[in-house]
Design an enzyme around this catalytic site. Sequence first.
Site, PDB file in Angstrom:
ATOM      1  N   SER A 159      51.149  42.065  33.050  1.00 40.14           N
ATOM      2  CA  SER A 159      50.637  41.374  32.057  1.00 40.14           C
ATOM      3  C   SER A 159      51.282  41.650  30.216  1.00 40.14           C
ATOM      4  CB  SER A 159      48.979  41.477  31.078  1.00 40.14           C
ATOM      5  OG  SER A 159      48.316  41.080  30.256  1.00 40.14           O
ATOM      6  N   TYR A 167      41.816  48.738  30.931  1.00 38.79           N
ATOM      7  CA  TYR A 167      42.703  47.245  31.637  1.00 38.79           C
ATOM      8  C   TYR A 167      44.252  47.667  31.343  1.00 38.79           C
ATOM      9  CZ  TYR A 167      44.512  42.907  32.077  1.00 38.79           C
ATOM     10  OH  TYR A 167      45.236  41.860  33.169  1.00 38.79           O
TER      11      TYR A 167
HETATM   12  N1  NAP Z   1      44.043  35.652  33.406  1.00 36.91           N
HETATM   13  C1  NAP Z   1      45.380  35.656  32.511  1.00 36.91           C
HETATM   14  O1  NAP Z   1      44.864  35.319  31.163  1.00 36.91           O
HETATM   15  C2  NAP Z   1      45.706  37.344  33.117  1.00 36.91           C
HETATM   16  C3  NAP Z   1      46.746  37.070  32.088  1.00 36.91           C
HETATM   17  C4  NAP Z   1      48.238  38.280  32.278  1.00 36.91           C
HETATM   18  C5  NAP Z   1      48.199  38.831  32.919  1.00 36.91           C
HETATM   19  N2  NAP Z   1      46.731  38.907  34.298  1.00 36.91           N
HETATM   20  C6  NAP Z   1      47.034  39.355  36.098  1.00 36.91           C
HETATM   21  O2  NAP Z   1      47.472  38.300  36.621  1.00 36.91           O
HETATM   22  C7  NAP Z   1      46.110  39.007  37.844  1.00 36.91           C
HETATM   23  C8  NAP Z   1      45.731  37.804  38.335  1.00 36.91           C
HETATM   24  O3  NAP Z   1      44.681  37.158  37.094  1.00 36.91           O
HETATM   25  P1  NAP Z   1      43.153  36.204  37.566  1.00 36.91           P
HETATM   26  O4  NAP Z   1      43.346  36.104  36.316  1.00 36.91           O
HETATM   27  O5  NAP Z   1      43.930  35.458  38.321  1.00 36.91           O
HETATM   28  O6  NAP Z   1      42.362  36.889  38.586  1.00 36.91           O
HETATM   29  P2  NAP Z   1      41.065  36.844  39.157  1.00 36.91           P
HETATM   30  O7  NAP Z   1      40.864  35.333  38.922  1.00 36.91           O
HETATM   31  O8  NAP Z   1      39.906  37.305  38.556  1.00 36.91           O
HETATM   32  O9  NAP Z   1      41.308  36.785  40.702  1.00 36.91           O
HETATM   33  C9  NAP Z   1      41.700  38.107  40.831  1.00 36.91           C
HETATM   34  C10 NAP Z   1      42.212  38.083  41.863  1.00 36.91           C
HETATM   35  O10 NAP Z   1      42.502  39.581  42.106  1.00 36.91           O
HETATM   36  C11 NAP Z   1      42.070  39.430  44.076  1.00 36.91           C
HETATM   37  N3  NAP Z   1      41.243  41.177  44.644  1.00 36.91           N
HETATM   38  C12 NAP Z   1      40.306  41.698  43.476  1.00 36.91           C
HETATM   39  N4  NAP Z   1      40.418  42.835  43.770  1.00 36.91           N
HETATM   40  C13 NAP Z   1      40.683  42.817  45.053  1.00 36.91           C
HETATM   41  C14 NAP Z   1      40.610  44.189  45.528  1.00 36.91           C
HETATM   42  N5  NAP Z   1      40.103  45.265  45.781  1.00 36.91           N
HETATM   43  N6  NAP Z   1      41.298  43.164  46.922  1.00 36.91           N
HETATM   44  C15 NAP Z   1      42.192  42.420  47.154  1.00 36.91           C
HETATM   45  N7  NAP Z   1      42.082  41.716  46.446  1.00 36.91           N
HETATM   46  C16 NAP Z   1      41.556  41.513  45.901  1.00 36.91           C
HETATM   47  C17 NAP Z   1      40.556  38.526  43.911  1.00 36.91           C
HETATM   48  O11 NAP Z   1      40.272  38.047  45.529  1.00 36.91           O
HETATM   49  P3  NAP Z   1      39.269  38.781  46.365  1.00 36.91           P
HETATM   50  O12 NAP Z   1      38.178  39.029  45.320  1.00 36.91           O
HETATM   51  O13 NAP Z   1      38.543  37.599  47.225  1.00 36.91           O
HETATM   52  O14 NAP Z   1      39.048  40.227  46.839  1.00 36.91           O
HETATM   53  C18 NAP Z   1      41.052  37.637  43.274  1.00 36.91           C
HETATM   54  O15 NAP Z   1      42.261  36.746  44.519  1.00 36.91           O
HETATM   55  C19 NAP Z   1      45.347  40.030  37.595  1.00 36.91           C
HETATM   56  O16 NAP Z   1      46.457  41.101  38.094  1.00 36.91           O
HETATM   57  C20 NAP Z   1      45.238  40.437  35.906  1.00 36.91           C
HETATM   58  O17 NAP Z   1      45.305  41.589  35.248  1.00 36.91           O
HETATM   59  C21 NAP Z   1      46.274  37.889  33.991  1.00 36.91           C
END
Ligand code: NAP
Length: 234
Positions: A136, A149
Amino acid sequence: MKVIVTGASHGIGQGIVSRLAAQGCTVGMLARSEAALQDLQERHSTTNAFHPYACADLQDPNATATAIAKLIGELQGVDALINNAGVVIRKDIFDLSLDEWHAMVNTNVNGLFYATRAVLGPMKEQGAGHLINISSISGKFPLPGGSAYAATKYACTGFSQSLFQEVRDFGIKVTTIFPGSVDSQSHRHDPDADSDWKVTPEEVGQACWDVLNTRPGNCVSEVEIRPLARPPKP
Ligand SMILES: NC(=O)c1ccc[n+]([C@@H]2O[C@H](COP(=O)([O-])OP(=O)(O)OC[C@H]3O[C@@H](n4cnc5c(N)ncnc54)[C@H](OP(=O)(O)O)[C@@H]3O)[C@@H](O)[C@H]2O)c1
């Protein structure tokens, strides 16, 4: 190309799955929510491409190893792992609970390590592979109001950049991706607020596809992907 994506069930993971499936990859999907994974499988599988899934909690090393081995078996190999799963809790140290801290560390750091270890054996044996780690912008610059985070994302960056040096001699590539604000829908502060200015999950998926397609001797080790527009003023 056979690609495993963690955190495939929601947000950015879904966008990655949809871009890679559209490009003709076979995608092995891992997360905890079976209904969401099943839905994605039905949406993207065709007569020519079946996308397997496995349910596992990445906080559990044995469950993670078993799920990844199952996916490698069903895909009949693995060319790339995209470590995307993550818990995003943007709270400062006064408001964050211990459970929230543990959920982020156990998933964003330990889970990343467990999943990576589970593919490295086969990749080393075949002398090729690609690890894409979704860090990120908060794994590169401080995030006031989200110190815990940010700590997990800095850990992801440090792991990913160091891993590159450990595995490159085995023909394995490592790419660290640094997204800015992505409209993953899960983290909208206000569901009705305009999110059009953000990067889309599919655009992160496109960045993954682009780096997966460099020639064998060329590794794009880092990608920063950000919205051009600044966040609207509150
Ligand atoms: N959104 C942003 O603006 C942003 C920006 C920079 C980086 N990121 C990074 O991008 C990645 C995805 O973020 P997102 O925004 O798409 O989040 P999200 O919509 O909350 O999705 C998170 C995903 O991770 C899975 N997950 C969470 N805990 C888990 C566990 N214990 N075991 C297995 N799977 C797990 C969830 O699946 P289940 O709940 O089905 O297990 C879900 O598919 C993260 O690493 C985040 O740090 C996000």
